[in-house]
Design a protein around this motif. Structure first.
Motif, PDB file in Angstrom:
ATOM      1  N   LEU A 137       0.709  -1.356   0.005  1.00 40.83           N
ATOM      2  CA  LEU A 137       0.068  -0.079  -0.115  1.00 40.83           C
ATOM      3  C   LEU A 137       0.892   1.212  -0.019  1.00 40.83           C
ATOM      4  O   LEU A 137       0.388   2.357  -0.471  1.00 40.83           O
ATOM      5  N   GLY A 138       2.101   1.258   0.386  1.00 39.84           N
ATOM      6  CA  GLY A 138       2.923   2.284   0.556  1.00 39.84           C
ATOM      7  C   GLY A 138       3.848   2.416  -0.612  1.00 39.84           C
ATOM      8  O   GLY A 138       4.897   3.189  -0.686  1.00 39.84           O
ATOM      9  N   THR A 139       3.710   1.637  -2.004  1.00 38.42           N
ATOM     10  CA  THR A 139       4.266   1.822  -2.933  1.00 38.42           C
ATOM     11  C   THR A 139       3.649   2.923  -3.994  1.00 38.42           C
ATOM     12  O   THR A 139       2.549   2.968  -3.874  1.00 38.42           O
ATOM     13  N   ILE A 140       4.529   3.377  -4.551  1.00 37.21           N
ATOM     14  CA  ILE A 140       4.123   4.529  -5.670  1.00 37.21           C
ATOM     15  C   ILE A 140       3.165   3.890  -6.843  1.00 37.21           C
ATOM     16  O   ILE A 140       2.397   4.629  -7.278  1.00 37.21           O
ATOM     17  N   GLY A 141       3.615   2.816  -7.168  1.00 37.38           N
ATOM     18  CA  GLY A 141       2.750   2.037  -8.064  1.00 37.38           C
ATOM     19  C   GLY A 141       1.251   1.837  -7.765  1.00 37.38           C
ATOM     20  O   GLY A 141       0.432   2.147  -8.553  1.00 37.38           O
ATOM     21  N   VAL A 142       1.097   1.278  -6.564  1.00 30.64           N
ATOM     22  CA  VAL A 142      -0.157   1.276  -6.206  1.00 30.64           C
ATOM     23  C   VAL A 142      -1.013   2.433  -5.640  1.00 30.64           C
ATOM     24  O   VAL A 142      -1.997   2.603  -5.976  1.00 30.64           O
ATOM     25  N   GLY A 143      -0.175   3.387  -5.155  1.00 29.19           N
ATOM     26  CA  GLY A 143      -0.608   4.690  -4.881  1.00 29.19           C
ATOM     27  C   GLY A 143      -1.177   5.560  -5.988  1.00 29.19           C
ATOM     28  O   GLY A 143      -2.037   6.310  -5.847  1.00 29.19           O
ATOM     29  N   ILE A 144      -0.644   5.420  -7.244  1.00 27.82           N
ATOM     30  CA  ILE A 144      -0.843   5.933  -8.320  1.00 27.82           C
ATOM     31  C   ILE A 144      -2.113   5.185  -8.868  1.00 27.82           C
ATOM     32  O   ILE A 144      -3.289   5.586  -9.144  1.00 27.82           O
ATOM     33  N   LYS A 325       7.840  -3.286 -26.443  1.00 26.43           N
ATOM     34  CA  LYS A 325       7.724  -2.080 -26.025  1.00 26.43           C
ATOM     35  C   LYS A 325       6.539  -1.956 -25.024  1.00 26.43           C
ATOM     36  O   LYS A 325       5.304  -2.524 -25.057  1.00 26.43           O
ATOM     37  N   ALA A 326       6.714  -1.712 -23.586  1.00 25.01           N
ATOM     38  CA  ALA A 326       5.668  -1.773 -22.647  1.00 25.01           C
ATOM     39  C   ALA A 326       5.825  -0.431 -21.564  1.00 25.01           C
ATOM     40  O   ALA A 326       7.088   0.076 -21.398  1.00 25.01           O
ATOM     41  N   PHE A 327       4.642  -0.232 -21.100  1.00 24.80           N
ATOM     42  CA  PHE A 327       4.601   0.767 -19.986  1.00 24.80           C
ATOM     43  C   PHE A 327       5.195   0.362 -18.430  1.00 24.80           C
ATOM     44  O   PHE A 327       5.036  -0.981 -18.326  1.00 24.80           O
ATOM     45  N   GLU A 328       5.675   1.040 -17.612  1.00 28.41           N
ATOM     46  CA  GLU A 328       6.255   0.301 -16.336  1.00 28.41           C
ATOM     47  C   GLU A 328       5.117  -0.142 -15.700  1.00 28.41           C
ATOM     48  O   GLU A 328       5.086  -1.139 -15.032  1.00 28.41           O
ATOM     49  N   ARG A 329       3.965   0.429 -16.028  1.00 23.40           N
ATOM     50  CA  ARG A 329       2.757  -0.109 -14.896  1.00 23.40           C
ATOM     51  C   ARG A 329       2.403  -1.556 -15.422  1.00 23.40           C
ATOM     52  O   ARG A 329       1.679  -2.082 -14.776  1.00 23.40           O
ATOM     53  N   TYR A 330       2.859  -2.144 -16.423  1.00 18.06           N
ATOM     54  CA  TYR A 330       2.499  -3.633 -16.958  1.00 18.06           C
ATOM     55  C   TYR A 330       3.397  -4.329 -15.590  1.00 18.06           C
ATOM     56  O   TYR A 330       2.663  -5.785 -15.925  1.00 18.06           O
ATOM     57  N   HIS A 331       4.353  -3.998 -15.141  1.00 22.92           N
ATOM     58  CA  HIS A 331       4.881  -4.802 -14.161  1.00 22.92           C
ATOM     59  C   HIS A 331       4.117  -4.833 -12.636  1.00 22.92           C
ATOM     60  O   HIS A 331       4.722  -5.403 -11.784  1.00 22.92           O
ATOM     61  N   LEU A 332       3.082  -4.203 -12.494  1.00 20.37           N
ATOM     62  CA  LEU A 332       2.616  -4.309 -11.300  1.00 20.37           C
ATOM     63  C   LEU A 332       2.166  -5.510 -10.490  1.00 20.37           C
ATOM     64  O   LEU A 332       2.267  -5.590  -9.590  1.00 20.37           O
ATOM     65  N   PRO A 333       1.894  -6.721 -11.314  1.00 25.45           N
ATOM     66  CA  PRO A 333       1.799  -7.882 -10.454  1.00 25.45           C
ATOM     67  C   PRO A 333       2.970  -8.298  -9.865  1.00 25.45           C
ATOM     68  O   PRO A 333       2.976  -9.035  -8.751  1.00 25.45           O
ATOM     69  N   LEU A 334       4.201  -7.767 -10.223  1.00 26.70           N
ATOM     70  CA  LEU A 334       5.632  -8.021  -9.554  1.00 26.70           C
ATOM     71  C   LEU A 334       5.902  -7.193  -8.168  1.00 26.70           C
ATOM     72  O   LEU A 334       6.578  -7.329  -7.540  1.00 26.70           O
TER      73      LEU A 334
END
Length: 558
Positions: A137-144, A325-334
């Motif tokens: 919950l404190g990561t920027i990926g989930v925060g955004i 080619k991919a966006f950074e958010r594609y890695h959110l499962p990790l």
């Protein structure tokens, strides 16, 4: 004396058991409270893919009365599966068409991912589950992404469920868990196509590479067969129906594949890909990197194979993204395995290392938030939330230096990040629309000219807007079909009026307003031609009006 001691032990155990029983619910509520603030606001975190694709697609589905096929700009939207659009259309119907109804699913996915982190950490390692959840919950990926109506966080949620329930099956051998995992994987497939299947396969390959063994006796082969059949039964009907109903389906899939630009040339961007992956867990990036390295080397003590599995899952899963080619958010499962590793690392590393790692995380978040907070304070758009965000970051720093427990530091930084994302950022006024727009916006045709801005126009009028774009003759033909309002960026005013004149359409100015909008990067939200003198005047007068891009809206008269 002995009976009193025994009674005290029993009471303490019962209290601990009660906390453990309700802890997942508490963590879910914590995730909701951290991600929900500001999601109803036009000025909350957004992006073009959200306001021009995600928000408009279910609007057009409802307007057409079409639920099975997503539509956008009057055409079937076949590039993405429909599950999130179905959910958003349902919440539009139940809650009304607004941003809260659109974004609530990402909030729920973020809270759910935290609970998955707790459950999987507890299942594998027996402890550290609450810390893993708070780190998530404190990561920027989930925060955004927990504040945007996008596909990526629901994808991470379904992927996490798939891995968790498969792990439960591996430990207990019950068919129900594997069938539940298949259903979760089907949900991921209907959210973002085959991507979650790869993440699940990567987790399986990592388990084999780490030498994990099933705790339960080998289940009958038909368990796997039944799960595969359920996956196919749930995942395939929609794409098959689209292929039958829309002849362009396969051409669209081929176009999507081309857009990924698969090839060795993408390897040059490998550092960016890897940086984007670990950047999702900011401000815990350095902790995650140290944990990954320690797990691969077997330096975290007990359960070395299980920790190596989490590390290899991250390594194997990212490999295909090095070639496309991919966006950074594609890695959110990790984010899930990285935060689980980080939680274990913080609990097992040396006290001195833990102190400086947590203090560094607090400094990193403070460095990120400081410009936004000072900006908001200087221009007087917010007072409480900037002070809360900065105060919690400072508190977390000193607590970390004093050797506080990782759970407490993680909680402080999670709240600080929420204050930044949900409290400070929305006060900047990015994408704000004036309250006095024409009252008949929802009943007449509304279009923008050669831009997707103003971005929140569709959700404000509760119907999808049209973008006038193309060659001059094409735009002229589009204008002739309109009977409503045209919104034009001031820089495009001359071009719009020229096209209207060529089309024989009269544009009658009805209003003018300023509104910030981000140009790919958050910090680029002022008007493009703003010079240093404009910025200096804004800071001296403490007024932002002069930096705002201006829009003009016209009533179209044939």
């Amino acid at each position: 004396m002995g009976e009193r001691l025994q009674f005290g032990i029993v009471r303490r155990y019962a209290s601990y058991a009660a906390v453990q029983r309700f802890l997942p619910l508490l963590l879910f509520a914590c995730g909701f409270l951290l991600c929900a603030p500001s999601i109803w606001s036009e000025t909350s975190i957004t992006g073009q893919d959200e306001y021009w694709l995600s928000l408009r697609t279910p609007l057009e589905m409802l307007e057409r009365g079409e639920w099975w096929t997503p539509f956008l700009d009057g055409e079937p939207r076949l590039r993405k599966p429909p599950l999130l659009y179905w959910l958003m259309a349902t919440s539009y119907e139940v809650l009304g068409v607004d941003l809260f109804a659109a974004r609530i699913w990402s909030v729920l996915a973020a809270a759910g991912l935290a609970v998955i982190g707790y459950r999987l950490q507890t299942l594998l390692l027996g402890r550290g589950g609450a810390l893993a959840a708070l780190l998530i919950l404190g990561t920027i990926g989930v925060g955004i992404e927990g504040r945007r109506a996008m596909l990526d966080l629901p994808l991470a949620f379904f992927t996490g469920l798939t891995v968790l329930w498969t792990a439960r099956w591996a430990q207990g051998g019950r068919l129900g868990w594997l069938l539940a995992a298949a259903a979760a994987l089907a949900g991921g497939f209907l959210t973002k196509g085959p991507v979650p299947i790869w993440f699940a396969v990567a987790a399986g390959l990592a388990a084999l590479a780490a030498g994990l063994r099933r705790a339960a006796p080998l289940a009958p082969l038909w368990h796997v067969g039944a799960a595969v059949l359920l996956l196919l039964a749930l995942a395939l009907p929609w794409p098959i129906a689209m292929a039958v109903q829309w002849p362009q389906f396969f051409a669209t899939m081929e176009e999507q594949a081309r857009h990924r630009e698969l090839g060795l040339a993408q390897l040059a961007k490998a550092p960016k890909v890897i940086g984007g992956m670990v950047g999702l867990v900011f401000p815990w990036t350095l902790v995650a990197l140290a944990a990954l390295w320690a797990a691969l080397r077997g330096q975290l003590g007990d359960e070395a194979r299980r920790l190596r599995w989490l590390a290899l899952w991250c390594v194997i899963a990212v490999v295909p993204f090095l070639f496309l080619k991919a966006f950074e958010r594609y890695h959110l499962p990790l984010v899930l395995p990285m935060c689980m590793l980080a939680a274990t690392y913080l609990e097992r590393t040396r006290a001195s290392t833990r102190r400086w790692q947590m203090a560094t995380a607090a400094v990193l978040l403070g460095v990120l938030g400081l410009p936004f907070c000072l900006f908001a304070l200087w221009f007087g758009v917010a007072i409480v939330t900037p002070l809360v965000a900065l105060g919690l970051s400072v508190w977390a720093f000193f607590a970390a230096r004093a050797g506080a427990a990782p759970l407490g530091v993680a909680a402080r930084l999670a709240v600080a990040l929420a204050a930044l994302m949900g409290g400070v950022y929305p006060t900047l006024g990015i994408n704000a629309l004036p309250a006095d727009l024409p009252p008949d916006l929802s009943t007449r045709t509304v279009a923008t000219f050669q831009r997707t801005q103003p971005g929140m126009l569709s959700i404000r009028r509760q119907r999808s807007v049209i973008e006038v774009r193309g060659e001059p003759e094409v735009m002229a033909a589009q204008l002739r079909q309109l009977d409503g309002y045209l919104f034009v960026h001031e820089a495009d005013r001359a071009a719009a009026e020229a096209v209207a004149a060529a089309a024989g359409v009269t544009l009658q100015p009805r209003g003018r307003f300023g509104s910030f909008f981000s140009r790919k990067v958050w910090v680029r939200f002022a008007r493009e031609d703003a010079a240093w003198a404009d910025w200096r005047e804004a800071f001296v007068t403490r007024r932002l009006d002069g930096l705002q891009p201006k829009f003009i809206y016209y009533e179209i008269a044939p």
